[in-house]
Scaffold this motif. Structure first.
Motif, PDB file in Angstrom:
ATOM      1  N   ALA A 289      14.248 108.351 -61.893  1.00 19.49           N
ATOM      2  CA  ALA A 289      13.323 108.725 -60.823  1.00 19.49           C
ATOM      3  C   ALA A 289      13.737 110.072 -60.254  1.00 19.49           C
ATOM      4  CB  ALA A 289      13.321 107.660 -59.718  1.00 19.49           C
ATOM      5  N   THR A 290      12.762 110.814 -59.790  1.00 17.13           N
ATOM      6  CA  THR A 290      13.003 112.064 -59.078  1.00 17.13           C
ATOM      7  C   THR A 290      12.385 111.946 -57.696  1.00 17.13           C
ATOM      8  OG1 THR A 290      11.001 113.034 -60.042  1.00 17.13           O
ATOM      9  CG2 THR A 290      13.091 113.465 -61.164  1.00 17.13           C
ATOM     10  N   LEU A 291      13.059 112.542 -56.709  1.00 20.23           N
ATOM     11  CA  LEU A 291      12.612 112.397 -55.335  1.00 20.23           C
ATOM     12  C   LEU A 291      12.783 113.705 -54.585  1.00 20.23           C
ATOM     13  CD1 LEU A 291      14.782 109.799 -56.062  1.00 20.23           C
ATOM     14  CD2 LEU A 291      13.367 108.815 -54.252  1.00 20.23           C
ATOM     15  N   THR A 292      11.927 113.917 -53.629  1.00 17.16           N
ATOM     16  CA  THR A 292      12.056 115.035 -52.703  1.00 17.16           C
ATOM     17  C   THR A 292      11.905 114.498 -51.287  1.00 17.16           C
ATOM     18  OG1 THR A 292       9.686 115.526 -52.872  1.00 17.16           O
ATOM     19  CG2 THR A 292      11.173 116.726 -54.353  1.00 17.16           C
ATOM     20  N   SER A 293      12.500 115.204 -50.349  1.00 20.18           N
ATOM     21  CA  SER A 293      12.457 114.774 -48.960  1.00 20.18           C
ATOM     22  C   SER A 293      11.741 115.801 -48.107  1.00 20.18           C
ATOM     23  CB  SER A 293      13.878 114.563 -48.420  1.00 20.18           C
ATOM     24  OG  SER A 293      14.539 115.800 -48.285  1.00 20.18           O
ATOM     25  N   ASP A 294      11.152 115.318 -47.024  1.00 19.08           N
ATOM     26  CA  ASP A 294      10.536 116.237 -46.073  1.00 19.08           C
ATOM     27  C   ASP A 294      11.596 117.071 -45.364  1.00 19.08           C
ATOM     28  OD1 ASP A 294       8.204 115.068 -46.824  1.00 19.08           O
ATOM     29  OD2 ASP A 294       7.899 113.917 -44.989  1.00 19.08           O
ATOM     30  N   TYR A 296      14.382 118.589 -46.701  1.00 15.61           N
ATOM     31  CA  TYR A 296      14.794 119.767 -47.452  1.00 15.61           C
ATOM     32  C   TYR A 296      13.640 120.462 -48.162  1.00 15.61           C
ATOM     33  CZ  TYR A 296      19.464 117.842 -46.731  1.00 15.61           C
ATOM     34  OH  TYR A 296      20.613 117.363 -46.167  1.00 15.61           O
ATOM     35  N   GLY A 297      12.516 119.798 -48.300  1.00 16.97           N
ATOM     36  CA  GLY A 297      11.397 120.413 -48.997  1.00 16.97           C
ATOM     37  C   GLY A 297      11.450 120.174 -50.493  1.00 16.97           C
ATOM     38  N   SER A 298      10.434 120.682 -51.180  1.00 15.87           N
ATOM     39  CA  SER A 298      10.288 120.407 -52.608  1.00 15.87           C
ATOM     40  C   SER A 298      11.286 121.160 -53.475  1.00 15.87           C
ATOM     41  CB  SER A 298       8.867 120.769 -53.061  1.00 15.87           C
ATOM     42  OG  SER A 298       8.598 122.141 -52.809  1.00 15.87           O
ATOM     43  N   HIS A 299      11.984 122.155 -52.928  1.00 17.27           N
ATOM     44  CA  HIS A 299      12.927 122.912 -53.762  1.00 17.27           C
ATOM     45  C   HIS A 299      14.234 122.151 -53.978  1.00 17.27           C
ATOM     46  CE1 HIS A 299      14.140 123.860 -49.638  1.00 17.27           C
ATOM     47  NE2 HIS A 299      15.332 124.147 -50.119  1.00 17.27           N
ATOM     48  N   VAL A 300      14.480 121.079 -53.216  1.00 20.53           N
ATOM     49  CA  VAL A 300      15.665 120.230 -53.425  1.00 20.53           C
ATOM     50  C   VAL A 300      15.190 118.914 -54.039  1.00 20.53           C
ATOM     51  CG1 VAL A 300      17.577 119.009 -52.360  1.00 20.53           C
ATOM     52  CG2 VAL A 300      16.929 121.271 -51.518  1.00 20.53           C
ATOM     53  N   VAL A 301      15.573 118.678 -55.273  1.00 17.74           N
ATOM     54  CA  VAL A 301      15.131 117.490 -56.003  1.00 17.74           C
ATOM     55  C   VAL A 301      16.325 116.542 -56.157  1.00 17.74           C
ATOM     56  CG1 VAL A 301      14.141 116.603 -58.133  1.00 17.74           C
ATOM     57  CG2 VAL A 301      13.384 118.808 -57.227  1.00 17.74           C
ATOM     58  N   PHE A 302      16.136 115.299 -55.727  1.00 13.64           N
ATOM     59  CA  PHE A 302      17.143 114.254 -55.895  1.00 13.64           C
ATOM     60  C   PHE A 302      16.822 113.458 -57.159  1.00 13.64           C
ATOM     61  CE2 PHE A 302      17.102 115.166 -51.399  1.00 13.64           C
ATOM     62  CZ  PHE A 302      18.434 115.143 -51.043  1.00 13.64           C
ATOM     63  N   HIS A 303      17.862 113.014 -57.833  1.00 12.72           N
ATOM     64  CA  HIS A 303      17.697 112.208 -59.040  1.00 12.72           C
ATOM     65  C   HIS A 303      18.319 110.829 -58.806  1.00 12.72           C
ATOM     66  CE1 HIS A 303      17.454 116.407 -60.404  1.00 12.72           C
ATOM     67  NE2 HIS A 303      16.632 115.941 -61.333  1.00 12.72           N
ATOM     68  N   GLY A 304      17.699 109.835 -59.393  1.00 10.34           N
ATOM     69  CA  GLY A 304      18.199 108.470 -59.240  1.00 10.34           C
ATOM     70  C   GLY A 304      17.641 107.566 -60.310  1.00 10.34           C
ATOM     71  N   ALA A 360       8.593 109.938 -54.062  1.00 13.37           N
ATOM     72  CA  ALA A 360       9.289 109.375 -55.215  1.00 13.37           C
ATOM     73  C   ALA A 360       8.376 109.335 -56.423  1.00 13.37           C
ATOM     74  CB  ALA A 360       9.802 107.964 -54.916  1.00 13.37           C
ATOM     75  N   ALA A 361       8.933 109.676 -57.583  1.00  9.86           N
ATOM     76  CA  ALA A 361       8.205 109.598 -58.850  1.00  9.86           C
ATOM     77  C   ALA A 361       9.119 108.930 -59.874  1.00  9.86           C
ATOM     78  CB  ALA A 361       7.794 110.991 -59.339  1.00  9.86           C
ATOM     79  N   ILE A 362       8.578 107.942 -60.580  1.00  5.04           N
ATOM     80  CA  ILE A 362       9.346 107.169 -61.563  1.00  5.04           C
ATOM     81  C   ILE A 362       8.764 107.407 -62.954  1.00  5.04           C
ATOM     82  CG2 ILE A 362      10.032 104.861 -62.320  1.00  5.04           C
ATOM     83  CD1 ILE A 362       9.895 103.972 -59.427  1.00  5.04           C
ATOM     84  N   ASP A 363       9.638 107.692 -63.891  1.00  5.71           N
ATOM     85  CA  ASP A 363       9.224 107.835 -65.284  1.00  5.71           C
ATOM     86  C   ASP A 363       9.174 106.449 -65.904  1.00  5.71           C
ATOM     87  OD1 ASP A 363       8.720 108.459 -67.880  1.00  5.71           O
ATOM     88  OD2 ASP A 363      10.530 109.650 -68.207  1.00  5.71           O
ATOM     89  N   ALA A 364       7.952 105.927 -66.070  1.00  4.51           N
ATOM     90  CA  ALA A 364       7.758 104.560 -66.574  1.00  4.51           C
ATOM     91  C   ALA A 364       7.676 104.508 -68.088  1.00  4.51           C
ATOM     92  CB  ALA A 364       6.510 103.941 -65.960  1.00  4.51           C
TER      93      ALA A 364
END
Length: 366
Positions: A289-294, A296-304, A360-364
Motif C-alpha cells: 500500500a502507498t499512503l499520503t497524509s494531509d 506532509y502533502g502528496s510529495h511525501v509518500v508512505f509505504h506499508g 490510502a491506495a492498495i495494490d490488489a
C-alpha cells in the motif's frame, strides 16, 4: 495623360486605400495564422489522444487493480497509565506532548505508607522463620519424650511381671500387683500421648525445611508484596511514546485502576483505511500500500502493507448499532476498516500523530 488620371492615385492614397501588394501581404499573413492554428489544434489533439492512450494503458496494467480511499486515519495502540496501589501523588514530572522512553518516571506516589507496610511485613517474616525453627526444635524434643515414655513402659512392665511371679509365693499382695498394673497402664498412656505430640509436630514440618515451610512462604509472599507496592509508588512508562491526556496532579488521591494519562507509541503507528464494501473483494493481508497524509502533502509518500481486515463495519460495532429490521430503511454503502502497517524508517523521518487524515491506495493485483 489627363489630369484626372494623374489625380486618381493621389485621391486613393488620401482616402486610406492600400495598394495591391499590401493587400496580398495581409492575405498571406492571415493564411499562415490559420495554418498555424490548425497545426496547434492537431498537436493538441495528438497530445490528448496520447495522454488518453497512456492513461488507458496504465489503467489496464495497474490502475484497474488499485483501490483507494481518503477515509483513512492514523491510529496506534496507546498505553493507558494507571496506578496499581492507592495513595497521594507526590510528583508528576511529565506533561502532554513530552516524548518518553520505556522506564521513564511518569509520576510518583507518597511512599510513607508503603515503607511502613514493608517494615511490618519484614518483621512478620522474621517472626515466622523463628516460629518454624521452634517447630523443628519441638519435634526433636517430642521425639525424645517418646523415647523416655517408651522406657517408662518397659520398666513398668518389668516391675509388673516380677510381682506376678512373686504373687504365688505370697511375697506380694494383691494391692501391690494392682498398683504395678496401673503403673503399666499409666506409662502406656503417657507413651501414646508423647507419640501423638510427636505426630502433631511432624505435621508442621514434614516435607519442608525452614525456608519452604508454608508459614514462612506466606510471610515471605506478604513481604514481597509490600516491597512490590513500594516499587509501585514510582509509575514508569511501559513503552516509548508521547504523553497524552495527562490528568495527573500533585496532591491528587488515586485508587487502583484510575487512568492518569496515556502514552502513544507514535513510532508504531498504523493506518485504519475504511474501504467501501464494493472495494474489498480482492483485498487481503500482505498486499502493498502507498499512503499520503494531509500533514506532509502528496510529495511525501508512505509505504506499508495490509495487516488484515476488520471483523465488522463501523456501524455494526457502534455502541448503539443501526437497526434496519423495520421495513422502512434506506440502503447505505458500508465501509470496513483495513489495517495498514507503515514502514518504521519512514515514520522516523516523517512522524505521524493519532487521528491524522491519510489517503490510502492498495495494490490488489498481488
Amino acid at each position: 495623360m489627363s489630369d484626372v488620371a494623374i489625380a486618381a492615385p493621389r485621391v486613393s492614397a488620401f482616402l486610406g486605400q492600400k495598394p495591391s501588394k499590401t493587400r496580398d501581404a495581409a492575405v498571406d499573413s492571415g493564411a499562415r495564422r490559420k495554418l498555424l492554428r490548425k497545426r496547434l489544434f492537431a498537436a493538441l489533439g495528438g497530445l490528448v489522444i496520447a495522454a488518453g492512450a497512456a492513461y488507458g494503458g496504465w489503467w489496464y496494467i495497474a490502475g484497474s487493480h488499485t483501490v483507494s480511499t481518503d477515509d483513512a486515519y492514523v491510529d496506534a495502540e496507546a498505553a493507558q497509565i494507571t496506578s496499581r496501589i492507592s495513595g497521594t501523588l507526590a510528583t508528576v514530572p511529565v506533561h502532554d506532548t513530552l516524548h518518553v522512553r520505556r522506564g521513564d518516571v511518569l509520576a510518583t506516589i507518597d511512599p510513607s505508607d508503603a515503607r511502613l507496610a514493608l517494615a511490618q511485613s519484614e518483621a512478620n517474616y522474621g517472626e515466622a522463620v523463628r516460629r518454624v525453627e521452634q517447630y523443628f526444635a519441638n519435634t526433636q524434643s517430642a521425639a525424645a519424650q517418646v523415647v523416655s515414655k517408651r522406657a517408662d513402659v518397659v520398666r513398668a512392665e518389668d516391675a509388673y511381671r516380677r510381682r506376678v511371679g512373686l504373687l504365688s509365693a505370697g511375697a506380694v499382695s494383691a494391692d501391690e500387683l494392682t498398683t504395678a498394673r496401673n503403673a503399666v497402664d499409666t506409662a502406656q498412656a503417657a507413651l501414646e500421648q508423647a507419640q501423638h505430640d510427636l505426630q502433631s509436630q511432624h505435621a508442621l514440618i514434614d516435607g519442608t525445611d525452614v525456608a519452604h515451610n508454608p508459614e514462612v512462604l506466606a510471610a515471605k509472599a506478604a513481604r514481597d508484596k509490600a516491597g512490590l507496592d513500594l516499587e509501585r509508588t514510582v509509575i514508569r512508562a511501559p513503552i516509548d511514546g508521547v504523553v497524552a491526556q495527562n490528568g495527573a496532579r500533585i496532591g491528587q488521591h488515586i485508587d487502583p485502576g484510575n487512568v492518569l494519562m496515556s502514552v502513544v507509541p507514535v513510532a508504531q503507528a498504523y493506518v485504519d483505511a475504511n474501504f467501501k464494501e464494493s472495494q474489498l473483494a480482492h483485498i487481503h493481508a500482505g498486499q502493498p500500500a502507498t499512503l499520503t497524509s494531509d500533514l506532509y502533502g502528496s510529495h511525501v509518500v508512505f509505504h506499508g502493507h495490509v495487516v488484515g481486515l476488520g471483523g465488522g463495519t463501523g456501524s455494526s460495532m457502534a455502541v448503539i448499532p443501526a437497526q434496519n429490521a423495520t421495513g422502512n430503511w434506506i440502503k447505505v454503502v458500508q465501509r470496513l476498516p483495513v489495517r495498514i502497517a507503515l514502514d518504521p524508517q519512514e515514520l522516523a523521518v516523517h512522524p505521524l500523530r493519532v487521528g491524522l487524515s491519510m489517503d490510502a491506495a492498495i495494490d490488489a493485483s498481488e
